[in-house]
Design an enzyme around this catalytic site. Structure first.
Site, PDB file in Angstrom:
ATOM      1  N   LYS A 107       0.640  -1.064   0.099  1.00  0.00           N
ATOM      2  CA  LYS A 107      -0.064   0.206   0.060  1.00  0.00           C
ATOM      3  C   LYS A 107       0.889   1.359  -0.069  1.00  0.00           C
ATOM      4  CE  LYS A 107      -2.086  -1.086   3.705  1.00  0.00           C
ATOM      5  NZ  LYS A 107      -1.619  -2.621   4.035  1.00  0.00           N
ATOM      6  N   ARG A 118      -9.105   0.539   9.060  1.00  0.00           N
ATOM      7  CA  ARG A 118      -8.708  -0.953   9.205  1.00  0.00           C
ATOM      8  C   ARG A 118      -9.675  -1.694   9.906  1.00  0.00           C
ATOM      9  NH1 ARG A 118      -2.942   0.139   8.355  1.00  0.00           N
ATOM     10  NH2 ARG A 118      -1.735  -1.704   8.442  1.00  0.00           N
ATOM     11  N   ARG A 137      11.734  -5.975   4.512  1.00  0.00           N
ATOM     12  CA  ARG A 137      11.655  -4.484   4.746  1.00  0.00           C
ATOM     13  C   ARG A 137      12.358  -4.413   6.102  1.00  0.00           C
ATOM     14  NH1 ARG A 137       5.505  -2.307   5.227  1.00  0.00           N
ATOM     15  NH2 ARG A 137       5.740  -3.473   7.077  1.00  0.00           N
ATOM     16  N   ARG A 194      11.899  -0.212  11.306  1.00  0.00           N
ATOM     17  CA  ARG A 194      10.666  -0.723  12.110  1.00  0.00           C
ATOM     18  C   ARG A 194      10.558  -1.671  12.951  1.00  0.00           C
ATOM     19  NH1 ARG A 194       5.809   0.340   7.946  1.00  0.00           N
ATOM     20  NH2 ARG A 194       4.793  -1.281   9.351  1.00  0.00           N
ATOM     21  N   ARG A 244      -0.145  -9.839  13.110  1.00  0.00           N
ATOM     22  CA  ARG A 244      -0.669  -8.446  12.303  1.00  0.00           C
ATOM     23  C   ARG A 244      -1.758  -9.199  11.217  1.00  0.00           C
ATOM     24  NH1 ARG A 244       4.204  -5.276   9.756  1.00  0.00           N
ATOM     25  NH2 ARG A 244       2.542  -3.931   9.446  1.00  0.00           N
TER      26      ARG A 244
HETATM   27  P1  B4P Z   1       4.691  -1.658   1.860  1.00  0.00           P
HETATM   28  O1  B4P Z   1       4.404  -0.752   0.825  1.00  0.00           O
HETATM   29  O2  B4P Z   1       5.587  -0.791   2.875  1.00  0.00           O
HETATM   30  O3  B4P Z   1       3.608  -2.136   2.683  1.00  0.00           O
HETATM   31  P2  B4P Z   1       1.980  -1.695   3.324  1.00  0.00           P
HETATM   32  O4  B4P Z   1       1.092  -2.380   2.887  1.00  0.00           O
HETATM   33  O5  B4P Z   1       2.177  -0.244   3.445  1.00  0.00           O
HETATM   34  O6  B4P Z   1       2.631  -2.097   4.891  1.00  0.00           O
HETATM   35  P3  B4P Z   1       1.776  -1.906   6.427  1.00  0.00           P
HETATM   36  O7  B4P Z   1       0.453  -2.234   6.402  1.00  0.00           O
HETATM   37  O8  B4P Z   1       2.740  -2.742   7.331  1.00  0.00           O
HETATM   38  O9  B4P Z   1       1.815  -0.463   6.908  1.00  0.00           O
HETATM   39  P4  B4P Z   1       1.172   0.108   8.025  1.00  0.00           P
HETATM   40  O10 B4P Z   1       2.101   1.680   8.172  1.00  0.00           O
HETATM   41  O11 B4P Z   1      -0.277   0.728   7.444  1.00  0.00           O
HETATM   42  O12 B4P Z   1       5.464  -2.983   1.413  1.00  0.00           O
HETATM   43  C1  B4P Z   1       5.918  -3.954   2.243  1.00  0.00           C
HETATM   44  C2  B4P Z   1       7.152  -4.450   1.560  1.00  0.00           C
HETATM   45  O13 B4P Z   1       7.247  -5.084   0.464  1.00  0.00           O
HETATM   46  C3  B4P Z   1       8.411  -3.098   1.537  1.00  0.00           C
HETATM   47  O14 B4P Z   1       9.509  -3.556   1.881  1.00  0.00           O
HETATM   48  C4  B4P Z   1       8.290  -2.948  -0.237  1.00  0.00           C
HETATM   49  O15 B4P Z   1       9.429  -2.591  -0.697  1.00  0.00           O
HETATM   50  C5  B4P Z   1       8.064  -4.457  -0.561  1.00  0.00           C
HETATM   51  N1  B4P Z   1       7.135  -4.635  -1.802  1.00  0.00           N
HETATM   52  C6  B4P Z   1       6.216  -3.690  -2.299  1.00  0.00           C
HETATM   53  N2  B4P Z   1       5.761  -4.019  -3.290  1.00  0.00           N
HETATM   54  C7  B4P Z   1       6.296  -5.160  -3.791  1.00  0.00           C
HETATM   55  C8  B4P Z   1       6.367  -6.189  -4.950  1.00  0.00           C
HETATM   56  N3  B4P Z   1       5.528  -5.741  -6.013  1.00  0.00           N
HETATM   57  N4  B4P Z   1       7.185  -7.131  -4.975  1.00  0.00           N
HETATM   58  C9  B4P Z   1       8.193  -7.321  -4.047  1.00  0.00           C
HETATM   59  N5  B4P Z   1       8.121  -6.487  -2.881  1.00  0.00           N
HETATM   60  C10 B4P Z   1       7.529  -5.357  -2.990  1.00  0.00           C
HETATM   61  O16 B4P Z   1       0.741  -0.141   9.335  1.00  0.00           O
HETATM   62  C11 B4P Z   1       1.583  -0.420  10.402  1.00  0.00           C
HETATM   63  C12 B4P Z   1       0.890  -0.416  11.724  1.00  0.00           C
HETATM   64  O17 B4P Z   1       0.220   0.887  12.219  1.00  0.00           O
HETATM   65  C13 B4P Z   1      -0.245  -1.508  11.862  1.00  0.00           C
HETATM   66  O18 B4P Z   1       0.179  -2.725  12.143  1.00  0.00           O
HETATM   67  C14 B4P Z   1      -0.974  -0.817  13.063  1.00  0.00           C
HETATM   68  O19 B4P Z   1      -0.460  -1.284  14.430  1.00  0.00           O
HETATM   69  C15 B4P Z   1      -0.863   0.568  13.057  1.00  0.00           C
HETATM   70  N6  B4P Z   1      -1.937   1.381  12.091  1.00  0.00           N
HETATM   71  C16 B4P Z   1      -1.718   1.845  11.099  1.00  0.00           C
HETATM   72  N7  B4P Z   1      -3.025   2.304  10.657  1.00  0.00           N
HETATM   73  C17 B4P Z   1      -4.106   1.917  11.378  1.00  0.00           C
HETATM   74  C18 B4P Z   1      -5.345   2.034  11.582  1.00  0.00           C
HETATM   75  N8  B4P Z   1      -5.928   2.605  10.760  1.00  0.00           N
HETATM   76  N9  B4P Z   1      -5.959   1.652  12.861  1.00  0.00           N
HETATM   77  C19 B4P Z   1      -5.241   1.033  13.610  1.00  0.00           C
HETATM   78  N10 B4P Z   1      -3.759   0.793  13.543  1.00  0.00           N
HETATM   79  C20 B4P Z   1      -3.273   1.304  12.591  1.00  0.00           C
END
Ligand code: B4P
Length: 195
Positions: A14, A89, A128, A134, A146
């Site tokens: 995302k 979420r 990552r 992180r 998670r």
């Molecule tokens: P990212 O792009 O970093 O993944 P994400 O979906 O944004 O991650 P996440 O859900 O963990 O984050 P958030 O900050 O929302 O990609 C992951 C990895 O994959 C990276 O290393 C990237 O380089 C790699 N990648 C991407 N595309 C690829 C591809 N095509 N092929 C191979 N590799 C690839 O959440 C973090 C925490 O914050 C949650 O656990 C929760 O505790 C809290 N939180 C956030 N929002 C919240 C909410 N609304 N309510 C309650 N808690 C919340």
């Protein structure tokens, strides 16, 4: 105003795709994960509370993230659309978002749901961890937690928007550019469609 939710499990890309989408469309990017990490970096009371939950792979309380989004919406009048990344979420967050947008005479245009198998998610998050700094990334047990929180609390958000016919599924495997192409095809078709 055209608003998008980029939906998907932790590690589905995302954040990665959001950066490219805001470059392409000029949306205002609202990532609750980034907002929370900024609170942690600034060592605010909210950040300290959030960190202990995030490190265990748990969600931060609804009222905290809803309050952050409410302030961010008010702080950005006149934008051509918001890209919500990692929010909502829970169903309570989705209902709150719908209300906040309707107060602004707006709504969600499309929910794009990235589909990525669980083992690929674990491998991406552990990968990552090597560079992200992180503390919620490094431990495989935290990743599994998670993902189970996602299945229990977050997947129902897709059902909520499915009842309004707003969900589009996109395969989240393959190169970042290929996935971006699939996302822009969906967004272009929805943005162009009459309301
Ligand atoms: P990212 O792009 O970093 O993944 P994400 O979906 O944004 O991650 P996440 O859900 O963990 O984050 P958030 O900050 O929302 O990609 C992951 C990895 O994959 C990276 O290393 C990237 O380089 C790699 N990648 C991407 N595309 C690829 C591809 N095509 N092929 C191979 N590799 C690839 O959440 C973090 C925490 O914050 C949650 O656990 C929760 O505790 C809290 N939180 C956030 N929002 C919240 C909410 N609304 N309510 C309650 N808690 C919340």
């Amino acid at each position: 105003m055209f608003n998008i939710i980029l939906f998907g499990p932790p590690g589905s890309g995302k954040g990665t795709q959001s950066e490219k989408l805001i470059d392409r469309y000029g949306f205002k990017h609202l990532s609750t994960g980034d907002l929370l990490r900024s609170e942690i970096a600034n060592k605010t009371p909210l950040g300290l509370e959030a960190k202990s939950l995030m490190d265990k792979g748990q969600l931060v309380p609804d009222e905290v993230v809803i309050g952050m989004i409410d302030s961010a919406l008010d702080a950005n009048p006149g934008v051509n659309g918001f890209l919500f990344d990692g929010f909502p979420r829970t169903t309570a967050q989705a209902e709150a978002l719908d209300k906040l947008l309707s107060l602004k005479k707006s709504e969600i245009g499309v929910v794009v749901a990235l589909q990525v198998p669980e083992e690929e998610l674990i491998s991406r998050m552990l990968n990552r961890a090597k560079t992200s700094g992180r503390s919620d990334d490094a431990d495989e047990q935290v990743q599994r937690n998670r993902l189970s929180v996602y299945t229990r609390d977050t997947l129902p958000v897709a059902d909520h928007y499915r009842t309004y016919g707003k969900v589009e599924e996109v395969v989240g495997l393959g190169s970042i550019e290929d996935i971006f192409g699939r996302l822009t095809a969906v967004i272009d078709s929805k943005k162009g469609a009459p309301a």
